[in-house]
Enzyme design. Structure first.
Site, PDB file in Angstrom:
ATOM      1  N   ASP A  12      -9.731   4.058   2.050  1.00 10.90           N
ATOM      2  CA  ASP A  12      -8.380   4.540   2.313  1.00 10.90           C
ATOM      3  C   ASP A  12      -8.198   5.846   1.540  1.00 10.90           C
ATOM      4  O   ASP A  12      -8.982   6.161   0.640  1.00 10.90           O
ATOM      5  CB  ASP A  12      -7.373   3.481   1.853  1.00 10.90           C
ATOM      6  CG  ASP A  12      -5.938   3.915   2.069  1.00 10.90           C
ATOM      7  OD1 ASP A  12      -5.661   4.554   3.093  1.00 10.90           O
ATOM      8  OD2 ASP A  12      -5.105   3.625   1.198  1.00 10.90           O
ATOM      9  N   LYS A  13      -7.181   6.614   1.877  1.00 12.06           N
ATOM     10  CA  LYS A  13      -6.931   7.869   1.159  1.00 12.06           C
ATOM     11  C   LYS A  13      -5.808   7.714   0.144  1.00 12.06           C
ATOM     12  O   LYS A  13      -6.001   7.835  -1.064  1.00 12.06           O
ATOM     13  CB  LYS A  13      -6.585   9.001   2.132  1.00 12.06           C
ATOM     14  CG  LYS A  13      -6.407  10.354   1.430  1.00 12.06           C
ATOM     15  CD  LYS A  13      -5.892  11.410   2.358  1.00 12.06           C
ATOM     16  CE  LYS A  13      -4.414  11.261   2.611  1.00 12.06           C
ATOM     17  NZ  LYS A  13      -3.574  11.507   1.421  1.00 12.06           N
ATOM     18  N   GLU A  18       9.499   7.545  -0.481  1.00 11.34           N
ATOM     19  CA  GLU A  18      10.954   7.400  -0.440  1.00 11.34           C
ATOM     20  C   GLU A  18      11.578   7.735  -1.785  1.00 11.34           C
ATOM     21  O   GLU A  18      12.612   8.380  -1.856  1.00 11.34           O
ATOM     22  CB  GLU A  18      11.321   5.975  -0.016  1.00 11.34           C
ATOM     23  CG  GLU A  18      11.145   5.712   1.457  1.00 11.34           C
ATOM     24  CD  GLU A  18      12.059   4.603   1.941  1.00 11.34           C
ATOM     25  OE1 GLU A  18      12.308   3.676   1.149  1.00 11.34           O
ATOM     26  OE2 GLU A  18      12.517   4.656   3.095  1.00 11.34           O
ATOM     27  N   LYS A  78      14.286   9.662  10.199  1.00 10.07           N
ATOM     28  CA  LYS A  78      13.163  10.403   9.638  1.00 10.07           C
ATOM     29  C   LYS A  78      11.872   9.706  10.062  1.00 10.07           C
ATOM     30  O   LYS A  78      11.825   8.481  10.178  1.00 10.07           O
ATOM     31  CB  LYS A  78      13.246  10.472   8.110  1.00 10.07           C
ATOM     32  CG  LYS A  78      13.115   9.138   7.406  1.00 10.07           C
ATOM     33  CD  LYS A  78      13.221   9.290   5.898  1.00 10.07           C
ATOM     34  CE  LYS A  78      13.059   7.940   5.206  1.00 10.07           C
ATOM     35  NZ  LYS A  78      13.216   8.032   3.748  1.00 10.07           N
ATOM     36  N   THR A 108      -7.543   6.709   7.267  1.00 10.77           N
ATOM     37  CA  THR A 108      -6.233   6.968   6.682  1.00 10.77           C
ATOM     38  C   THR A 108      -5.158   7.043   7.750  1.00 10.77           C
ATOM     39  O   THR A 108      -5.443   7.308   8.925  1.00 10.77           O
ATOM     40  CB  THR A 108      -6.260   8.284   5.881  1.00 10.77           C
ATOM     41  OG1 THR A 108      -4.957   8.559   5.373  1.00 10.77           O
ATOM     42  CG2 THR A 108      -6.706   9.444   6.754  1.00 10.77           C
ATOM     43  N   GLY A 109      -3.931   6.824   7.335  1.00 10.35           N
ATOM     44  CA  GLY A 109      -2.781   6.959   8.227  1.00 10.35           C
ATOM     45  C   GLY A 109      -2.247   8.366   8.288  1.00 10.35           C
ATOM     46  O   GLY A 109      -1.303   8.641   9.031  1.00 10.35           O
ATOM     47  N   ASP A 110      -2.809   9.285   7.529  1.00  9.89           N
ATOM     48  CA  ASP A 110      -2.342  10.668   7.519  1.00  9.89           C
ATOM     49  C   ASP A 110      -2.746  11.406   8.784  1.00  9.89           C
ATOM     50  O   ASP A 110      -3.682  11.026   9.481  1.00  9.89           O
ATOM     51  CB  ASP A 110      -2.913  11.410   6.311  1.00  9.89           C
ATOM     52  CG  ASP A 110      -2.245  10.996   5.019  1.00  9.89           C
ATOM     53  OD1 ASP A 110      -1.163  10.387   5.103  1.00  9.89           O
ATOM     54  OD2 ASP A 110      -2.799  11.272   3.950  1.00  9.89           O
ATOM     55  N   ASN A 150      -2.123  -2.489   3.963  1.00  5.60           N
ATOM     56  CA  ASN A 150      -2.735  -2.009   5.200  1.00  5.60           C
ATOM     57  C   ASN A 150      -4.257  -1.947   5.125  1.00  5.60           C
ATOM     58  O   ASN A 150      -4.919  -1.727   6.139  1.00  5.60           O
ATOM     59  CB  ASN A 150      -2.187  -0.621   5.550  1.00  5.60           C
ATOM     60  CG  ASN A 150      -2.421   0.385   4.441  1.00  5.60           C
ATOM     61  OD1 ASN A 150      -2.263   0.078   3.271  1.00  5.60           O
ATOM     62  ND2 ASN A 150      -2.797   1.584   4.790  1.00  5.60           N
ATOM     63  N   ASP A 151      -4.828  -2.150   3.950  1.00  6.87           N
ATOM     64  CA  ASP A 151      -6.280  -2.106   3.778  1.00  6.87           C
ATOM     65  C   ASP A 151      -6.903  -3.493   3.734  1.00  6.87           C
ATOM     66  O   ASP A 151      -8.132  -3.613   3.674  1.00  6.87           O
ATOM     67  CB  ASP A 151      -6.644  -1.355   2.492  1.00  6.87           C
ATOM     68  CG  ASP A 151      -6.054   0.040   2.451  1.00  6.87           C
ATOM     69  OD1 ASP A 151      -6.133   0.731   3.479  1.00  6.87           O
ATOM     70  OD2 ASP A 151      -5.502   0.427   1.403  1.00  6.87           O
TER      71      ASP A 151
END
Length: 1192
Positions: free
Chosen positions: A398-399, A502, A566, A680-682, A825-826
């Protein structure tokens, strides 16, 4: 695994539970459903069942069954050639050790169960609160809990002492997180308060889901006085939680005992086995087949001997009546099965577990992987996978939070098309921001966070001038979130957020004059430029993996209704009103720049709503929220409906810095020929620039391919083009290598072979393209192209896609995989990989709880793999080679002796020597070797990462090395038998008596064998410790001491049938010619091995040989660090989103998270020690702070 109550109910004729129905204060109604009671039982045995059940469990292991059958055979006089105790003693010792361990573990479980079941709680019985034990609590009971009490069952929260019926719970026993969670009761039950009489007449009926292990979800309804109310996870207190900062609360028992979510999650995860485990099991089965083959050969030899020569010996050895040659050969077959049983080692599995446990302790005790800032050591959570750490070929990482710190800082923003956050000189060029530069002065804002740092003064001026777009921008940041405020003192605000993103955004809004102050179930209070404004909170549209956005609907004091949203740019852009198109073009340009700097971005938008439309929408929302089926789908459709035609406000950019030592760690792992994939989710640009920053991607790579196809055909085309550039001569179809595995290598499998590639390449693929690439017809194409690259970055992937990528590599590549991550998430990819490593970071402990090994920082991964993993693999391989060598040597001597004893299955050794050989004489030296040996120390392991590569190809223990062990054993056995046999032929003592009797020959063979196998340990040991010397020389001394003791007159007179070698030891070993024979025999066994090793080191040295030679000659090298590459190229914006469900359903109520739990004391309390200051050790190849090094 289903609870025991499931099988009990099935036996009683009850159907499997699909939905739960219960009624408060009505035990007779609830008992009719036979729901499980609240008593738990984690123990496996009791006094009566321990012996039979534990023996049953132990005899499910094939090795124990094998030796039990041998013992039974030895009790049959016609075929028994060895006394029963030669097998019984080792078997009883192994069973006893395991049994004592199991009993000790079960006693602890009994104590824990007794302690938990006998805890007391207040239960409402017949209108009065009564102290009851937990085990007597039943479904439908109403309980009263006090502050700091454990929750005894899964409860529906009814009311509490806190305003708005809130409670604060700690869930550390469930998910490892110590921050407090907030739960809130329904208003209809909250009105009951602390009124015992009202609770006595409460007859609410609950209809909910059946017992399951989903900790984050709960569906149900509560019917009170004909009205139905929806229930979700925020209304439930789970067993295992602890009540905090709440004086009291009432709850209704929904699930008890084994039905609670805590107990439903107590089942074991899928057991992982190493490649050496699989090979070892196959080899043991092959050895059994080899044993049967030898015994068949010897039984045939007996038949031939009995036919041709046996009649000459009938005077001395008369045949038993009715025993034919054929039957005699049949008996001899089983006799040799008994004699040669040592070829299948009973102590092998026990020794392997001891070695793995010891190497796991070394990981736990390694202070060089201890992180003092968080008081977190490394931990081996699984003790069966250590050696596989030395065979890793692919790392999936993961990142956010793994490579980066996951500590966000508000860096830049774009408002109404204008960028903020950069500094420019007089000529209009950008100036690099340094720490010593002047910061923005927020003294005008009394509620500003003093830790917040910003350098662009123009943004403050814009806000203070009253710019409406800037005000709307920060108003959105102050309203659209799930942050929980905490005000310990007036003016001192602390924010508790589910994600660092957040917290950073709300803190930024706070400093620029829009201070999120507090919230109630219906309102949010914001201090806007010194003016207190209370907004009515109409609805929260929560974040999810699919939505990738969050919205809130609020009503201002003036009555204006607004939706603030957002989310990710690709999600927000397609939901904007056409009037925002031009503004979006300007904003996208800024997003590209932010992504090029490796920043995480969000896009902000809003929409004004009509009162009449909102009223109808809220009714449909309520209907969907109480639905028992398809609740999430119906809510998503409603969210999709209202989040359209929004107006763009701008974008934010937050920075997530790399962890210390990440670039060099990745460089070291890459030099060890480990391929690193980042999942990653990025967005692409953020991941790409982080990749360059941490040396995953490098400017000196030949090319970095980017796959962005939106169709399966486009993705396939891009993958083929990339592959052809890397290897133009590659075949059109993938090359599949057939391999054999399983029992006797009969199982056929196919693996994808790598194409030869000149140079280094990288591959970047986004989530939508990856979805097509993971389809069955494109999966091989993806793997073929990706595995040709040194680095792969998968952007915008979901947790499921992470697991699918790992699973695909495991399926088609004959390689060991490792996944590392820090968040929920990992978890899926951590469980899917061969090895799962969890980082104890900012996103809770879910990843750690699901992992095999846990670390505090990514940089410790290089020591875990290059040092501990490599050493563990090397030690295990040495152990297995030596173990099979000594056992085959021991057994083959019997085989040669059979040709000289008429194939009569007479043992060549003393019976007690056979008993003690594996358990006493040869056990400890090899254990010391397997726990402490190292080819080179940790300094050189880091300096030469290529030392790691032999483990990836399984070079130290494979079928070839196993066959070489057999060949060496065969040679040793020939020397050990025939040299003493020839030397003793017609030999006499000094007094003229014969020395060549059977017992003297046995003592001579035993002594030679012990010296040879211990000499082999001496040659195999590279790193000597005092323990190695003690065990080696102690085992030799034990052999001679026990030999003379067992051959003594005293034991013979006490047990004449068990110790028959009377005086043989002292009579044989006091002769000079005996010691000359021992010397000659041992020399002939060891000298060829020494000569061959010398020749191979001189002609074709391995990398271990070269580094060991260099280590003896040179000083400890200094490791040079390559500066990380920077990359400022971007074409699209980026957005990193969390993969965990938000707290949107909770923020409609007052939910301060309360006080944090105190930290536990530091593991190492000495503050002035370099370890406590996180100083690097001398060996470490990571540059941290320039502090004085600490010697190893």
């Amino acid at each position: 695994m289903k609870p025991l109550t499931y099988y009990w109910n099935r036996l009683r004729g009850n159907k499997e539970e699909k939905e739960r129905l219960l009624r408060a204060n009505d035990r007779s109604f609830n008992l009719s459903f036979h729901y499980a009671k609240n008593e738990i039982k984690t123990s496996k045995y009791n006094i009566i069942t321990f012996l039979p059940l534990n023996l049953y469990v132990q005899f499910t292991r094939l090795a124990n069954v094998y030796f039990l059958l041998l013992l039974i055979l030895q009790l049959i006089p016609e075929i028994s050639s060895l006394p029963w105790f030669t097998t019984a003693v080792p078997l009883v010792i192994v069973l006893s050790i395991t049994g004592v361990k199991d009993a000790n573990d079960d006693i602890k479980r009994h104590k824990s169960d007794r302690q938990v079941n006998n805890r007391t709680v207040e239960v409402l019985v017949n209108g009065k609160l009564k102290e009851e034990r937990w085990k007597n609590v039943q479904v439908g009971d109403i309980l009263k809990l006090q502050n700091n009490h454990f929750v005894p069952a899964d409860l529906l929260l009814l009311s509490s002492s806190e305003p708005l019926n809130l409670v604060y719970v700690e869930t550390a026993d469930l998910d490892g997180e110590t921050n407090l969670k907030v739960k809130q009761a329904l208003t209809v039950t909250g009105e009951l308060g602390n009124d015992i009489e009202a609770y006595s007449t409460f007859t609410g009926e609950v209809r909910c889901e059946h017992p399951n292990n989903r900790l984050d979800k709960f569906k149900g309804t509560l019917t009170v006085k004909g009205q139905t109310h929806g229930l979700d996870n925020d209304k439930v207190l789970l067993r295992g939680c602890t009540l905090r900062n709440t004086e009291w609360c009432f709850g209704l028992v929904i699930f008890g005992g084994p039905d609670t979510k805590l107990m439903q999650n107590s089942g074991q995860s899928k057991f992982k086995r190493t490649r050496i485990d699989h090979m070892m099991n196959i080899l043991v089965l092959c050895i059994c087949g080899f044993l049967v083959t030898i015994c068949v050969i010897l039984s045939i030899g007996n038949s031939i001997w009995e036919t041709n020569e046996g009649s000459a010996f009938t005077v001395f050895l008369p045949h038993l009546p009715d025993i034919s040659v054929e039957l005699s050969s049949f008996f001899i077959f089983w006799s040799y099965i008994i004699v040669l049983n040592t070829v299948v080692p009973i102590s092998l599995y026990v020794s392997v577990e001891i070695i793995r446990l010891g190497n796991s302790f070394f990981i736990d005790w390694d202070r060089k992987m201890y992180y003092p800032k968080k008081d977190t050591p490394a931990q081996a959570r699984t003790t069966t996978l250590n050696e596989e750490l030395g065979q890793i070929k692919y790392i999936f990482s993961d990142k956010t939070g793994t490579l980066t710190q996951n500590i966000m800082t508000f860096n830049k923003c774009s408002i109404n098309g204008k960028p903020y956050g950069e500094l420019y000189d007089f000529s209009g060029h950008k100036v690099k921001i340094l720490k010593k530069m002047e910061r923005v002065d927020f003294s005008w804002n009394k509620l500003a966070d003093p830790k917040f740092i910003f350098h662009d003064h123009s943004l403050v001026e814009t806000v203070r001038e009253g710019n409406s777009e800037a005000h709307a921008f920060f108003r959105l940041l102050a309203l659209c979130h799930t942050v929980m405020p905490e005000e310990k003192k007036e003016g001192e605000l602390n924010y508790q957020a589910q994600s660092p993103d957040e917290s950073a955004l709300v803190t930024a809004a706070r400093n620029f004059g829009f201070v999120f102050h507090c919230r109630t179930p219906e309102t949010i209070t914001v201090m806007e430029m010194g003016r207190n404004v209370v907004y009515e909170l109409v609805a929260v549209l929560d974040f999810s993996n699919v939505r990738k956005r969050m919205s809130v609907i609020v009503r201002s004091p003036e009555g204006k209704i607004t939706l603030f949203c957002k989310g990710a740019d690709i999600v927000i852009c397609e939901r904007l009103h056409p009037s925002s198109d031009k503004l979006m073009e300007a904003t996208m340009k800024h997003l590209n720049e932010y992504a090029g700097d490796g920043l995480r971005t969000l896009v902000l938008a809003y929409k004004d709503l009509d009162e009449s439309y909102l009223e109808g929408w809220r009714k449909r929302h309520h209907e969907a929220s109480i639905a028992m089926e398809e609740r999430e789908e119906r809510l998503d459709d409603l969210y999709e409906e209202i989040e359209k035609d929004m107006t763009l406000l701008g974008a934010t950019a937050v920075e997530d810095k790399l962890q210390d030592g990440v670039p060099h760690t990745i460089e070291q792992l890459a030099e060890a020929d480990i391929k690193i994939w980042v999942l990653t989710g990025d967005k692409q640009e953020t991941a790409e620039n982080i990749g360059y920053a941490c040396n995953i991607l490098r400017e000196d790579m030949n090319e970095v391919f980017v796959v962005t196809g939106n169709t399966a055909e486009a993705v396939q085309k891009e993958l083929k083009e990339a592959r052809q550039k890397m290897c133009p001569q590659a075949a059109a179809m993938p090359s599949m290598k057939k391999s054999h595995g399983g029992l006797f290598w009969l199982t056929k499998t196919k693996y994808l072979q790598d194409d030869k590639v000149d140079g280094e390449y990288g591959l970047i693929i986004n989530g939508s393209s990856l979805a097509f690439a993971l389809e069955e017809d494109l999966e091989l194409e993806l793997l073929r192209t990706a595995c040709m690259c040194q680095t792969v970055i998968c952007c915008r992937v979901t947790p499921l896609q992470k697991a699918q990528v790992v699973k695909a590599v495991k399926k088609y590549k004959q390689a060991v995989t490792l996944s590392i991550g820090d968040g929920a998430n990992d978890v899926s990819m951590i469980k899917t990989a061969h090895i799962g490593v969890g980082i104890s970071g900012q996103e809770g402990m879910q990843a750690v709880l699901s992992s095999d090994f846990s670390l505090a920082q990514f940089r410790y991964l290089q020591r875990l793999l290059l040092v501990h993993g490599r050493w563990s693999y090397l030690r295990m391989c040495k152990f297995l080679r030596y173990f099979f060598l000594k056992n085959f040597t021991f057994t083959f001597v019997h085989f040669w002796y059979a040709f000289f004893c008429g194939f009569s299955a007479q043992p060549v050794y003393d019976d007690w020597f056979s008993t003690c050989y594996n358990l006493v004489y040869t056990a400890l030296p090899v254990l010391a070797l397997s726990l402490f040996d190292q080819d080179v120390n940790s300094h050189w392991s880091f300096y030469y990462p290529k030392l790691y590569t032999p483990g990836q190809w399984n070079m130290y223990f494979n079928r070839t090395s196993f066959l070489l062990c057999i060949m060496q054993s065969c040679y040793n056995s020939i020397i050990l038998f025939f040299i003493p046999y020839a030397a003793l032929h017609d030999t006499v003592r000094q007094d003229g008596r014969e020395i060549a009797d059977y017992q003297s020959f046995a003592i001579l063979l035993q002594t030679c064998l012990i010296i040879v196998v211990n000499a082999q340990i001496f040659l195999d040991t590279w790193y000597w410790t005092g323990i190695n010397h003690f065990f080696l020389w102690g085992s030799m001394a034990a052999y001679f001491a026990l030999t003379f003791t067992m051959n003594s007159n005293g034991l013979f007179f006490i047990f004449p049938t068990m110790f028959q070698f009377l005086g043989t030891g002292r009579n044989s070993l006091n002769q000079p010619n005996t010691w000359l024979i021992i010397f000659l025999t041992c020399l002939l066994c060891i000298l060829p091995i020494v000569a061959l090793r010398f020749i191979f080191i001189q002609t074709s040295p391995t990398i271990n040989d070269k580094v060991r030679y260099k280590m003896r000659r040179d000083e400890i090298p200094a490791i040079s660090l390559r500066p990380p590459a920077t990359r400022r190229v971007s074409t699209r914006s980026s957005y990193a989103f969390s993969h965990s469900q938000g707290y949107g359903d909770l923020v409609i109520s007052q939910k301060f998270l309360g006080k944090k739990t105190p930290r536990r004391p530091l593991l190492f309390g000495q503050k002035d020690h370099p370890l406590a200051e996180n100083q690097p050790q001398l060996f470490r190849s990571i540059t941290e702070e320039p502090e004085e090094p600490q010697s190893c």
